[in-house]
Motif scaffolding. Structure first.
Motif, PDB file in Angstrom:
ATOM      1  N   ASN A 237       0.773  -1.105  -0.066  1.00  0.00           N
ATOM      2  CA  ASN A 237       0.057  -0.152  -0.097  1.00  0.00           C
ATOM      3  C   ASN A 237       1.056   1.222  -0.066  1.00  0.00           C
ATOM      4  O   ASN A 237       0.506   2.381  -0.080  1.00  0.00           O
ATOM      5  N   LEU A 238       2.150   1.141   0.095  1.00  0.00           N
ATOM      6  CA  LEU A 238       2.909   2.112   0.198  1.00  0.00           C
ATOM      7  C   LEU A 238       3.263   2.778  -1.380  1.00  0.00           C
ATOM      8  O   LEU A 238       2.987   2.126  -2.374  1.00  0.00           O
ATOM      9  N   SER A 239       3.466   4.197  -1.379  1.00  0.00           N
ATOM     10  CA  SER A 239       3.791   4.929  -2.870  1.00  0.00           C
ATOM     11  C   SER A 239       5.184   4.078  -3.164  1.00  0.00           C
ATOM     12  O   SER A 239       6.085   3.655  -2.595  1.00  0.00           O
ATOM     13  N   PRO A 240       5.564   4.217  -4.596  1.00  0.00           N
ATOM     14  CA  PRO A 240       6.804   3.714  -5.025  1.00  0.00           C
ATOM     15  C   PRO A 240       8.077   4.158  -4.271  1.00  0.00           C
ATOM     16  O   PRO A 240       8.836   3.290  -4.136  1.00  0.00           O
ATOM     17  N   VAL A 241       7.939   5.297  -3.948  1.00  0.00           N
ATOM     18  CA  VAL A 241       9.069   5.941  -3.262  1.00  0.00           C
ATOM     19  C   VAL A 241       9.155   5.334  -1.844  1.00  0.00           C
ATOM     20  O   VAL A 241      10.415   5.015  -1.281  1.00  0.00           O
ATOM     21  N   ALA A 242       8.065   5.670  -1.152  1.00  0.00           N
ATOM     22  CA  ALA A 242       8.139   4.995   0.119  1.00  0.00           C
ATOM     23  C   ALA A 242       8.297   3.339   0.034  1.00  0.00           C
ATOM     24  O   ALA A 242       9.125   2.978   1.029  1.00  0.00           O
ATOM     25  N   ARG A 243       8.199   2.789  -0.836  1.00  0.00           N
ATOM     26  CA  ARG A 243       8.545   1.232  -0.792  1.00  0.00           C
ATOM     27  C   ARG A 243       9.812   1.166  -0.965  1.00  0.00           C
ATOM     28  O   ARG A 243      10.465   0.093  -0.316  1.00  0.00           O
ATOM     29  N   ARG A 244      10.523   1.879  -1.775  1.00  0.00           N
ATOM     30  CA  ARG A 244      12.029   1.850  -1.983  1.00  0.00           C
ATOM     31  C   ARG A 244      12.801   2.144  -0.632  1.00  0.00           C
ATOM     32  O   ARG A 244      13.756   1.662  -0.211  1.00  0.00           O
ATOM     33  N   LEU A 245      12.012   2.924   0.086  1.00  0.00           N
ATOM     34  CA  LEU A 245      12.619   3.527   1.474  1.00  0.00           C
ATOM     35  C   LEU A 245      12.481   2.319   2.341  1.00  0.00           C
ATOM     36  O   LEU A 245      13.314   2.065   3.273  1.00  0.00           O
ATOM     37  N   ALA A 246      11.219   1.642   2.375  1.00  0.00           N
ATOM     38  CA  ALA A 246      11.258   0.413   3.088  1.00  0.00           C
ATOM     39  C   ALA A 246      12.148  -0.547   2.838  1.00  0.00           C
ATOM     40  O   ALA A 246      12.548  -1.297   3.757  1.00  0.00           O
ATOM     41  N   ASP A 247      12.644  -0.746   1.499  1.00  0.00           N
ATOM     42  CA  ASP A 247      13.517  -1.900   1.046  1.00  0.00           C
ATOM     43  C   ASP A 247      14.816  -1.566   1.818  1.00  0.00           C
ATOM     44  O   ASP A 247      15.360  -2.475   2.295  1.00  0.00           O
ATOM     45  N   TYR A 248      15.145  -0.280   1.722  1.00  0.00           N
ATOM     46  CA  TYR A 248      16.500   0.194   2.455  1.00  0.00           C
ATOM     47  C   TYR A 248      16.306  -0.116   3.973  1.00  0.00           C
ATOM     48  O   TYR A 248      17.087  -0.483   4.565  1.00  0.00           O
ATOM     49  N   ILE A 249      15.403   0.424   4.696  1.00  0.00           N
ATOM     50  CA  ILE A 249      15.385   0.450   5.968  1.00  0.00           C
ATOM     51  C   ILE A 249      15.182  -1.093   6.474  1.00  0.00           C
ATOM     52  O   ILE A 249      15.890  -1.664   7.573  1.00  0.00           O
ATOM     53  N   GLU A 250      14.355  -1.938   5.890  1.00  0.00           N
ATOM     54  CA  GLU A 250      14.062  -3.147   6.508  1.00  0.00           C
ATOM     55  C   GLU A 250      15.249  -4.319   5.896  1.00  0.00           C
ATOM     56  O   GLU A 250      15.252  -5.410   6.684  1.00  0.00           O
ATOM     57  N   SER A 251      15.885  -3.818   4.982  1.00  0.00           N
ATOM     58  CA  SER A 251      17.232  -4.962   4.572  1.00  0.00           C
ATOM     59  C   SER A 251      18.416  -4.646   5.735  1.00  0.00           C
ATOM     60  O   SER A 251      19.525  -5.265   5.424  1.00  0.00           O
ATOM     61  N   ALA A 290       4.109   5.974   9.306  1.00  0.00           N
ATOM     62  CA  ALA A 290       2.561   5.502   9.439  1.00  0.00           C
ATOM     63  C   ALA A 290       2.525   4.093   9.413  1.00  0.00           C
ATOM     64  O   ALA A 290       1.607   3.688  10.099  1.00  0.00           O
ATOM     65  N   ALA A 291       2.965   3.432   8.457  1.00  0.00           N
ATOM     66  CA  ALA A 291       2.958   2.050   8.315  1.00  0.00           C
ATOM     67  C   ALA A 291       3.559   1.272   9.238  1.00  0.00           C
ATOM     68  O   ALA A 291       3.545  -0.042   9.435  1.00  0.00           O
ATOM     69  N   LYS A 292       4.304   1.846  10.388  1.00  0.00           N
ATOM     70  CA  LYS A 292       5.193   1.150  11.579  1.00  0.00           C
ATOM     71  C   LYS A 292       6.105   0.387  10.926  1.00  0.00           C
ATOM     72  O   LYS A 292       6.409  -0.732  11.565  1.00  0.00           O
ATOM     73  N   ILE A 293       6.807   0.741   9.753  1.00  0.00           N
ATOM     74  CA  ILE A 293       8.018  -0.122   9.391  1.00  0.00           C
ATOM     75  C   ILE A 293       9.203   0.234  10.299  1.00  0.00           C
ATOM     76  O   ILE A 293       9.977  -0.253  10.587  1.00  0.00           O
ATOM     77  N   ALA A 294       9.013   1.605  10.799  1.00  0.00           N
ATOM     78  CA  ALA A 294      10.030   1.964  11.807  1.00  0.00           C
ATOM     79  C   ALA A 294       9.499   2.971  12.767  1.00  0.00           C
ATOM     80  O   ALA A 294       8.327   3.733  12.289  1.00  0.00           O
ATOM     81  N   ALA A 295       9.814   3.101  14.026  1.00  0.00           N
ATOM     82  CA  ALA A 295       9.043   4.012  14.993  1.00  0.00           C
ATOM     83  C   ALA A 295       9.306   5.577  14.392  1.00  0.00           C
ATOM     84  O   ALA A 295       8.239   6.326  14.374  1.00  0.00           O
ATOM     85  N   ILE A 296      10.270   5.734  13.978  1.00  0.00           N
ATOM     86  CA  ILE A 296      10.647   7.211  13.754  1.00  0.00           C
ATOM     87  C   ILE A 296      11.450   7.081  12.206  1.00  0.00           C
ATOM     88  O   ILE A 296      12.372   6.520  12.195  1.00  0.00           O
ATOM     89  N   VAL A 297      10.970   8.138  11.237  1.00  0.00           N
ATOM     90  CA  VAL A 297      11.597   8.088   9.915  1.00  0.00           C
ATOM     91  C   VAL A 297      11.534   9.598   9.709  1.00  0.00           C
ATOM     92  O   VAL A 297      10.310  10.000   9.529  1.00  0.00           O
ATOM     93  N   SER A 298      12.603  10.251   9.576  1.00  0.00           N
ATOM     94  CA  SER A 298      12.569  11.762   9.327  1.00  0.00           C
ATOM     95  C   SER A 298      13.623  12.105   8.423  1.00  0.00           C
ATOM     96  O   SER A 298      14.590  11.297   8.292  1.00  0.00           O
ATOM     97  N   LEU A 299      13.721  13.123   7.904  1.00  0.00           N
ATOM     98  CA  LEU A 299      14.552  13.953   7.057  1.00  0.00           C
ATOM     99  C   LEU A 299      15.398  14.999   7.828  1.00  0.00           C
ATOM    100  O   LEU A 299      14.576  16.137   8.206  1.00  0.00           O
ATOM    101  N   ASP A 300      16.578  14.983   8.339  1.00  0.00           N
ATOM    102  CA  ASP A 300      17.401  15.982   9.131  1.00  0.00           C
ATOM    103  C   ASP A 300      17.569  17.269   8.488  1.00  0.00           C
ATOM    104  O   ASP A 300      17.488  17.241   7.127  1.00  0.00           O
ATOM    105  N   GLY A 301      18.087  18.016   9.173  1.00  0.00           N
ATOM    106  CA  GLY A 301      18.527  19.332   8.340  1.00  0.00           C
ATOM    107  C   GLY A 301      19.654  19.337   7.562  1.00  0.00           C
ATOM    108  O   GLY A 301      20.167  20.212   6.718  1.00  0.00           O
TER     109      GLY A 301
END
Length: 310
Positions: A237-251, A290-301
Motif C-alpha cells: 500500500n506504500l507509494s513507490p518511493v516509500a516502498r523503496r525506502l522500506a526496502d532500504y530500512i528493512e534490509s 505511519a505503516a509502522k515499518i520504523a518508529a521514527i523516519v525523518s529527514l534531518d537538516g
C-alpha cells in the motif's frame, strides 16, 4: 497457487502459449569460469545448502518466518539496488544493455540487461510470484491465475490491471541480471527474474493462467538469511518511493542515515529539482512511519534520512 500437476486443462476457447524466448535476454551472457562456480558452491555449502541439490525458499527461511503468510521476501542485493526504480510515470521506461545499476554497498555490483523495472508494479508482481513458488523447488514449475495475482498485489480486478500484470510478467522474463558480491558468492550467475513461463489464453488470446519457473541460481541471493521480509499488506500500500525506502530500512538491522542523493540513486530517479525531491522524500518518510515499518523516519537538516526502530 497450485502444483505443477494441477495445471488446468484448456477449455475449447483456450490456447496454450509457451514463452521462453526473445528480447534482451538473448544478449551474449558473460562467461562463467570454473572458479566462479567453485566460489558460489563453496558459499552455498558454508550456508548448509548443497549446490547440486534441489531447494525451496520456504525451507531456508527461519522457522518463525516460513510459516507466515503475511510476509513477502526480496533478496537484500535487490532491495539495496536500483533494480526497481521509482521514476515519474510519464517517463518512458528505458531499455538497458549490461548497465551497472546503483547499489548501496560498494562491494556489490548489479549488471542489468532488459526493460527498466519499476517499484510501482514490477516489484510487487515479482514478490508475489516468488511467494506462489516458495514451497516449490527452484527450477520446478508452479501455477497461478492472473486474477489471483492482481488481487494479491492489491489492485482492482479489471481488464486494465490484468493487462498491467501481464506486462509485468513479460518484463520480468525478458531480462538478465548478474549480481557480483566480492565478499560472498562472487558471481550469482546470469538470472532472469522469471526463468521462463507458459500460459493458457482466453478466446481473445490473452493469458489467464501462468506456469512459471524460477532460476535455481537465485538461491545464492537468499542463502544465509540475506533477504528482507516485508509485511505484505502494509508494504504493497506504500507509494513507490516509500516502498523503496522500506526496502532500504528493512534490509538493515540498524540502518545508517541515508543521504538524499544516495536514496535518489537507489530509486533511479532522474529529477534535478532538489526541492521537489526533498518534499517527495518527506512524504515517503511519513508513509513509512505511519505503516509502522520504523518508529521514527525523518529527514534531518543535513538532508539525511534517519530512522529508529523504537
Amino acid at each position: 497457487m497450485v502444483a505443477y500437476g494441477a495445471f488446468k486443462p484448456m477449455s475449447k476457447n483456450q490456447k496454450s502459449e509457451d514463452v521462453d524466448s526473445g528480447g534482451p535476454t538473448d544478449a551474449k551472457k558473460p562467461d562463467e569460469t570454473p572458479i566462479d562456480r567453485m566460489r558460489r558452491n563453496a558459499y552455498l555449502n558454508s550456508k548448509g545448502i548443497t549446490p547440486s541439490g534441489q531447494f525451496q525458499l520456504d525451507l531456508i527461511f527461519p522457522k518463525e518466518i516460513g510459516v507466515r503468510e503475511d510476509l513477502r521476501h526480496i533478496p537484500n542485493e535487490y532491495a539495496r539496488s536500483a533494480i526497481f526504480t521509482a521514476r515519474n510515470k510519464r517517463e518512458p521506461r528505458r531499455t538497458l544493455m549490461r548497465e551497472k545499476l546503483f547499489h548501496y554497498n560498494e562491494h556489490v555490483s548489479i549488471l542489468y540487461t532488459g526493460i527498466e523495472l519499476r517499484a510501482e508494479d514490477d516489484e510487487l508482481v515479482w514478490l508475489q510470484i516468488l511467494n506462489y513458488g516458495k514451497g516449490i523447488a527452484l527450477g520446478e514449475p508452479f501455477d497461478f491465475s492472473i486474477k489471483d495475482l492482481v488481487a494479491e498485489v492489491g489492485w482492482h480486478k479489471n481488464g486494465r490491471n490484468y493487462d498491467r500484470a501481464r506486462e509485468c510478467i513479460s518484463r520480468l522474463r525478458a531480462n538478465e541480471v548478474l549480481a557480483l558480491n566480492s565478499k560472498a558468492y562472487g558471481r550469482s550467475g546470469s538470472i532472469s527474474l522469471i526463468q521462463k513461463y507458459t500460459a493458457l489464453n482466453d478466446e481473445e488470446g490473452k493469458p489467464t493462467h501462468f506456469r512459471v519457473w524460477i532460476d535455481p541460481n537465485l538461491i545464492a541471493l537468499f542463502a544465509g538469511n540475506t533477504f528482507t521480509s516485508h509485511r505484505w499488506e502494509a508494504y504493497r500500500n506504500l507509494s513507490p518511493v516509500a516502498r523503496r525506502l522500506a526496502d532500504y530500512i528493512e534490509s538493515h538491522k540498524y540502518p545508517f542515515p541515508l543521504t538524499l542523493e544516495r536514496f535518489r540513486q537507489m530509486c533511479g530517479s532522474t529529477t534535478s529539482d532538489a526541492r521537489s525531491w526533498r518534499q517527495t522524500v518527506k512524504k515517503a518518510c511519513a508513509e513509512v512511519q505511519a505503516a509502522k515499518i520504523a518508529a521514527i523516519v525523518s529527514l534531518d537538516g543535513n538532508d539525511q534520512i534517519c530512522c529508529a526502530s523504537d
